[in-house]
Enzyme design. Structure first.
Site, mmCIF file in Angstrom:
data_model
loop_
_atom_site.group_PDB
_atom_site.id
_atom_site.type_symbol
_atom_site.label_atom_id
_atom_site.label_comp_id
_atom_site.label_asym_id
_atom_site.label_seq_id
_atom_site.Cartn_x
_atom_site.Cartn_y
_atom_site.Cartn_z
ATOM 1 N N ASP A 1 0.858 -1.190 0.000
ATOM 2 C CA ASP A 1 0.000 0.000 0.000
ATOM 3 C C ASP A 1 0.892 1.237 0.000
ATOM 4 O O ASP A 1 1.619 1.479 0.958
ATOM 5 C CB ASP A 1 -0.906 -0.034 1.231
ATOM 6 C CG ASP A 1 -1.671 1.264 1.427
ATOM 7 O OD1 ASP A 1 -1.850 1.998 0.442
ATOM 8 O OD2 ASP A 1 -2.090 1.534 2.569
ATOM 9 N N ASP B 1 -9.048 -16.321 -16.573
ATOM 10 C CA ASP B 1 -9.808 -16.849 -15.445
ATOM 11 C C ASP B 1 -10.881 -17.818 -15.937
ATOM 12 O O ASP B 1 -11.615 -17.524 -16.889
ATOM 13 C CB ASP B 1 -10.454 -15.670 -14.706
ATOM 14 C CG ASP B 1 -11.157 -16.083 -13.445
ATOM 15 O OD1 ASP B 1 -10.477 -16.578 -12.527
ATOM 16 O OD2 ASP B 1 -12.392 -15.910 -13.368
ATOM 17 N N GLU C 1 -6.865 -20.770 -16.961
ATOM 18 C CA GLU C 1 -7.316 -21.493 -15.769
ATOM 19 C C GLU C 1 -8.425 -22.432 -16.231
ATOM 20 O O GLU C 1 -9.479 -21.981 -16.677
ATOM 21 C CB GLU C 1 -7.830 -20.521 -14.711
ATOM 22 C CG GLU C 1 -8.248 -21.226 -13.435
ATOM 23 C CD GLU C 1 -8.971 -20.313 -12.467
ATOM 24 O OE1 GLU C 1 -8.897 -20.566 -11.255
ATOM 25 O OE2 GLU C 1 -9.639 -19.357 -12.918
ATOM 26 N N HIS D 1 -3.668 -17.093 -5.394
ATOM 27 C CA HIS D 1 -4.627 -16.331 -4.590
ATOM 28 C C HIS D 1 -5.857 -17.147 -4.208
ATOM 29 O O HIS D 1 -6.627 -16.724 -3.346
ATOM 30 C CB HIS D 1 -5.056 -15.079 -5.361
ATOM 31 C CG HIS D 1 -5.815 -15.414 -6.619
ATOM 32 N ND1 HIS D 1 -5.197 -15.995 -7.707
ATOM 33 C CD2 HIS D 1 -7.120 -15.269 -6.951
ATOM 34 C CE1 HIS D 1 -6.111 -16.191 -8.662
ATOM 35 N NE2 HIS D 1 -7.275 -15.765 -8.220
ATOM 36 N N ASP D 2 -6.048 -18.305 -4.855
ATOM 37 C CA ASP D 2 -7.203 -19.165 -4.563
ATOM 38 C C ASP D 2 -6.835 -20.409 -3.756
ATOM 39 O O ASP D 2 -7.708 -21.240 -3.487
ATOM 40 C CB ASP D 2 -7.853 -19.635 -5.875
ATOM 41 C CG ASP D 2 -8.670 -18.560 -6.546
ATOM 42 O OD1 ASP D 2 -9.112 -17.620 -5.854
ATOM 43 O OD2 ASP D 2 -8.859 -18.640 -7.780
ATOM 44 N N ASN E 1 -0.315 4.481 -0.466
ATOM 45 C CA ASN E 1 -0.969 5.737 -0.066
ATOM 46 C C ASN E 1 -1.609 5.682 1.325
ATOM 47 O O ASN E 1 -2.291 6.627 1.724
ATOM 48 C CB ASN E 1 -2.010 6.161 -1.113
ATOM 49 C CG ASN E 1 -3.166 5.175 -1.234
ATOM 50 O OD1 ASN E 1 -3.218 4.170 -0.525
ATOM 51 N ND2 ASN E 1 -4.086 5.475 -2.141
ATOM 52 N N ASP F 1 -4.719 -10.332 -15.888
ATOM 53 C CA ASP F 1 -5.774 -11.302 -15.604
ATOM 54 C C ASP F 1 -6.986 -10.969 -16.468
ATOM 55 O O ASP F 1 -7.482 -9.834 -16.451
ATOM 56 C CB ASP F 1 -6.156 -11.240 -14.121
ATOM 57 C CG ASP F 1 -6.465 -12.616 -13.547
ATOM 58 O OD1 ASP F 1 -7.147 -13.386 -14.236
ATOM 59 O OD2 ASP F 1 -6.013 -12.897 -12.427
ATOM 60 N N ASP G 1 -1.715 -1.248 -3.941
ATOM 61 C CA ASP G 1 -2.031 -0.494 -5.149
ATOM 62 C C ASP G 1 -0.901 -0.623 -6.173
ATOM 63 O O ASP G 1 0.136 -1.265 -5.917
ATOM 64 C CB ASP G 1 -2.288 0.978 -4.805
ATOM 65 C CG ASP G 1 -1.294 1.537 -3.790
ATOM 66 O OD1 ASP G 1 -0.086 1.279 -3.955
ATOM 67 O OD2 ASP G 1 -1.723 2.199 -2.822
ATOM 68 N N ASP H 1 -4.064 3.815 2.608
ATOM 69 C CA ASP H 1 -5.493 3.551 2.808
ATOM 70 C C ASP H 1 -5.765 2.102 3.216
ATOM 71 O O ASP H 1 -6.914 1.694 3.361
ATOM 72 C CB ASP H 1 -6.300 3.904 1.557
ATOM 73 C CG ASP H 1 -5.980 3.017 0.359
ATOM 74 O OD1 ASP H 1 -5.057 2.176 0.457
ATOM 75 O OD2 ASP H 1 -6.643 3.182 -0.686
#
Length: 558
Positions: A23, A201, A258, A334-335, A25, A100, A31, A27
């Site tokens: 990150d 995907d 995928e 990520h899965d 910034n 992606d 990003d 928040d």
């Protein structure tokens, strides 16, 4: 054969999940500027390609896999100028960018769907899959991949729309040539920007079976299996050939699909070496070997995979694609849960050594290896997350349906299964150092951190020459330097050994012998190593020959 090797066959891919990477910034959400900050880190590792998870405009019902505008950047991640700068700086460092591509479905907030649901005669109505009720309920019995039914009733027009994933992810109707052309035009927008390829995907699901027949209901289950009903549908290869013609042949692109539900024969079609469709696919057979024996519970389980079953499966894909199609090599993403927790031993005593072992097994196989952010420092599953901490819609729906609604599990067991297999294990923020929030953000992290970041982080890994990071760095360098890792034939040894996974790679006049002890025991194995063999890499400082120490991995070259 070496002369015919494509760049993506020798490449190593580093997957960046932007919202959890860095990150910039404050928040609490990673990003694009945060990714840019760490390009030197990725270059130091030696990766050739960054696979960037979706950064497009999205309401984030499924963390960016529900896209409302394919040609704009999610404001949480920055803007198009940030993307253009990241692409240029990556290219300056000889790193390619793989985007992606999510085109089985859009967000229900995409302009196409907003129009589509207005009326049955709207010009965009046929962009999605709408059906009348059958006997007052859903058009068929398909279940969503995220639990519950795969159909959502829409009061405005009295029809259901199909969503194989979340309610906010309506499936596109690929039978409609206008849909296909709109997708191809969008892809060309990114090709013209200079990206280097697409990770596609759930691409095996885009062609639905004629008539949308019911799926088989697993024993003890409620809904029909949509994956088996939909995967590798009747026109998927036609659509991909059309995509190849209208988009992919315009540049030297890398493509990986995928492919849920893919088998060997379909994989050979998808990833044929004639490159008529894609370069390679992600298959999931090895990911399902540790699923629950109760099919109604699917992936939710916490038992380790049988090593003999893993050998049989990985060897099948190595041997049956050889010379015909190309493999993707991966343990996690990520899965999926963290590799060292799932296949190794993430206790402090064995985490580093077993993370190296797991990496050794994969990286010496034939195919293109994928490294998921944090894998290269041995990040582990997040056992500190509780039900109220989870963000992932799949996990939330599993609690909602399997426990609250269908009473298939109790909450304590479900939590144990989620700690083993849940997607948020991989999505906790990247652990850069031992400062507040692991150096990921100066704000409140969007997802709770794994509480072991003070002992597992990039800063410590870079300071330790024996860390998991430098081991991965060496594995990548070996793949770049040794053609046998790309072209050599694969040969499994001792398929019935449930403790050690050993195999050979056989090239022209040379061999590699790859040995991996999957246990915390001291074992003895004799693989007849020649006297002139050289220890190419190993995860211990010395070599005790036929003695294999806990989670020992070593590779001989001769």
């Amino acid at each position: 054969m070496t002369e015919n090797i494509k760049w993506w066959q020798k490449a190593v891919v580093y997957q960046v999940y932007p919202r959890s990477f860095q990150d910039a910034n404050g928040d609490g959400i990673g990003d694009l500027k945060g990714v840019e900050q760490h390009l030197d880190y990725i270059a130091k590792l030696g990766a050739d390609v960054i696979w960037l998870n979706p950064v497009y405009t999205s309401p984030d019902e499924d963390n960016g896999y529900d896209i409302s505008d394919y040609e704009d950047i999610n404001a949480k991640f920055g803007n198009m100028a940030d993307f253009d700068r990241l692409l240029q700086k990556a290219h300056d460092k000889h790193i390619k960018i793989l985007m992606d591509l999510v085109v089985n479905h859009t967000s229900n907030q995409h302009q196409w769907f907003i129009e589509s649901r207005k009326s049955k005669d709207n010009p965009k109505r046929d962009f999605y899959i709408w059906r009348d009720p059958v006997a007052g309920h859903e058009p068929n019995n398909w279940g969503s991949f995220f639990s519950g039914p795969a159909w959502q009733y829409d009061d405005a027009t009295g029809q259901y729309y199909l969503h194989l994933f979340a309610e906010g992810q309506p499936d596109l109707n690929w039978v409609n040539p206008e849909v296909r052309q709109a997708v191809f035009d969008m892809m060309n927008f990114w090709v013209d920007k200079g990206i280097d390829g697409f990770r596609m995907d759930v691409i095996s699901l885009i062609s639905k079976p004629d008539g949308l027949p019911d799926g088989q209901v697993p024993t003890g289950g409620v809904y029909g299996n949509a994956d088996k009903a939909v995967a590798n549908g009747p026109h998927v290869h036609d659509y991909l050939k059309e995509m190849r013609d209208k988009v992919l042949n315009r540049a030297d692109m890398m493509t990986v699909g995928e492919a849920s539900g893919v088998d060997i024969q379909n994989a050979i079609q998808y990833a044929n070496q004639d490159t008529s469709e894609l370069n390679m696919v992600f298959q999931f057979e090895h990911m399902g070997l540790d699923n629950n024996p109760n099919p109604a519970l699917g992936k939710w389980y916490d038992q380790k995979v049988s090593l003999t079953a893993l050998k049989e499966n990985l060897s099948k894909w190595q041997n049956k694609l050889a010379g015909k199609a190309w493999n993707s090599l991966y343990w996690d993403n990520h899965d999926q849960p963290r590799a060292v927790s799932r296949y190794g031993n993430d206790t402090p005593a064995y985490r580093v050594i077993s993370a190296k072992m797991v990496a050794t097994l994969l990286h010496f196989m034939q195919g293109t290896p994928y490294i998921y952010q944090g894998e290269e420092i041995g990040m582990t599953n997040a056992y500190n997350l509780k039900r109220e901490d989870f963000d992932d819609i799949e996990i939330k729906n599993a609690f909602k349906y399997l426990i609250d609604k269908d009473n298939l599990l109790d909450e304590e067991t479900m939590l144990r299964y989620v700690h083993a297999k849940g997607r948020d294990n991989a999505r906790t923020p990247m652990q850069w150092n031992n400062s507040d929030n692991a150096g990921f953000t100066t704000g409140q992290p969007w997802l709770k951190l794994n509480d072991n970041y003070q002992t597992i982080n990039v800063a410590d890994a870079l300071a330790d020459p024996k860390s998991v990071f430098y081991y991965y760095q060496k594995l990548i360098q070996l793949r770049h330097d040794l053609p046998i890792m790309t072209t050599g034939k694969y040969q499994l040894l001792d398929p019935e050994d449930n403790d050690v996974y050993a195999y050979r790679r056989i090239g022209q006049g040379e061999q590699l012998l790859v040995i991996n002890n999957f246990t915390d025991q001291v074992l003895t194995r004799n693989y007849s190593v020649p006297d002139d063999a050289r220890l190419l890499i190993g995860n211990y400082d010395d070599d005790e020959g036929q003695t294999l120490r806990p989670y020992e991995a070593k590779v001989y070259q001769f």
